[in-house]
Motif scaffolding. Structure first.
Motif, short mmCIF file in Angstrom:
data_model
loop_
_atom_site.label_atom_id
_atom_site.label_comp_id
_atom_site.label_asym_id
_atom_site.label_seq_id
_atom_site.Cartn_x
_atom_site.Cartn_y
_atom_site.Cartn_z
N SER A 1 0.87 -1.18 0.00
CA SER A 1 0.00 0.00 0.00
C SER A 1 0.90 1.23 0.00
O SER A 1 2.03 1.17 0.49
N ARG A 2 0.40 2.31 -0.58
CA ARG A 2 1.22 3.52 -0.66
C ARG A 2 0.46 4.67 -0.01
O ARG A 2 -0.73 4.86 -0.26
N ARG A 3 1.16 5.42 0.82
CA ARG A 3 0.48 6.58 1.43
C ARG A 3 1.38 7.80 1.32
O ARG A 3 2.62 7.69 1.42
N ILE A 4 0.72 8.93 1.15
CA ILE A 4 1.46 10.19 1.06
C ILE A 4 1.90 10.60 2.47
O ILE A 4 1.09 10.61 3.39
N VAL A 5 3.19 10.90 2.63
CA VAL A 5 3.70 11.31 3.94
C VAL A 5 4.32 12.71 3.91
O VAL A 5 4.78 13.22 4.93
N GLY A 6 4.34 13.33 2.73
CA GLY A 6 4.85 14.69 2.64
C GLY A 6 4.48 15.28 1.29
O GLY A 6 4.23 14.54 0.34
N ALA A 7 4.40 16.60 1.22
CA ALA A 7 4.06 17.24 -0.06
C ALA A 7 4.57 18.66 -0.11
O ALA A 7 4.68 19.34 0.93
#
Ligand code: ACO
Length: 223
Positions: free
Chosen positions: A75-81
């Motif tokens: 699974s992939r999750r956004i941790v910064g942007a």
């Protein structure tokens, strides 16, 4: 446990606007000093629309963690942007107009203080360059701070700025944490606007961010 080594930084694509906004609402807007320092706490639709309007420039990046789930699925999750977009010498006038157009709303108060910072820093004229790639938002998952993810995202912006032919990267650091971060990356401080000094017509502070945030500090990286 996710470590910074499992995290990849890549450009945001047009189809990822909703995922990006979900991340920003949780890990950027709740703490960002201008958003936190004006009521109501939630960002306005205009504010969110403005950030997402930068995706087509190819100048927005996310940090994504790849994690193995119990069943063995990835699974992939956004941790910064980071959200950035180009600006030119017309920016101070454009910001004044935008702030006037939204006067009276939360977004209008935020634009009012950003417009004052823009007017004071005026980076394209100050450095005699045709354009700057300007960072509008930077956020890292609160559980993963202190692992240089913010720095990696800022480096991706600088690399893109070089590719696109900008001679500057600029950023209005509304937070002491982002200011420290860019200073470590070699950015130069060009302007400081103290929140306590930016008052409306009735003498009230336009934005009142919580401590330890005291000012917007505008920094540039010369490329
Ligand atoms: N609150 C408390 N401590 C923090 C915070 C924070 N918001 N941010 C960083 N730190 C600490 C880190 O834990 C680390 O501590 P350590 O040295 O003891 O390990 C130290 O400060 C250095 O952290 P960095 O690696 O420089 O910060 P990171 O890249 O992880 O996060 C960021 C910085 C992105 C600014 C983060 O604070 C954040 O997402 N804040 C919320 C949104 C925000 O305010 N963004 C900046 C607004 S300005 C702009 O967007 C252009």
């Amino acid at each position: 446990m996710t470590t910074s080594a499992d995290i990849k930084v890549r450009q945001v694509t047009a189809s990822e606007a909703d995922r990006l906004m979900t991340f920003l609402l949780e890990h950027y807007y709740r703490e960002e000093p201008l958003t936190a320092g004006t009521s109501p706490p939630e960002p306005t639709a205009d504010d969110k629309e403005f950030l997402l309007s930068n995706i087509p420039y190819g100048t927005c990046f996310l940090a994504e963690a790849e994690e193995k789930e119990d069943q063995g699925n990835d699974s992939r999750r956004i941790v910064g942007a980071v959200v950035a977009g180009p600006k030119d010498a017309g920016a101070p006038e454009l910001m004044r107009q935008e702030a006037a157009q939204h006067a009276g709303s939360k977004w209008g108060r935020i634009l009012d203080v950003l417009s004052a910072a823009e007017n004071g820093s005026d980076v394209c004229r100050r450095f005699s360059v045709p354009s700057s790639l300007h960072v509008h938002a930077l956020g890292v998952n609160s559980e993963l701070r202190g692992q240089a993810l913010g720095a990696r995202l800022m480096e991706a912006v600088a690399q893109k700025a070089r590719e696109q032919g900008h001679r500057l990267v600029s950023v209005d650091c509304t937070s002491v944490y982002s200011a420290r971060l860019v200073q470590r990356l070699g950015y130069e401080l060009v302007h400081t606007l103290r929140y306590a000094d930016h008052l409306d017509a009735s003498g009230q502070q336009v934005v009142t961010p919580p401590p330890p945030h005291e000012s917007i500090q505008t920094f540039v990286l010369r490329l």
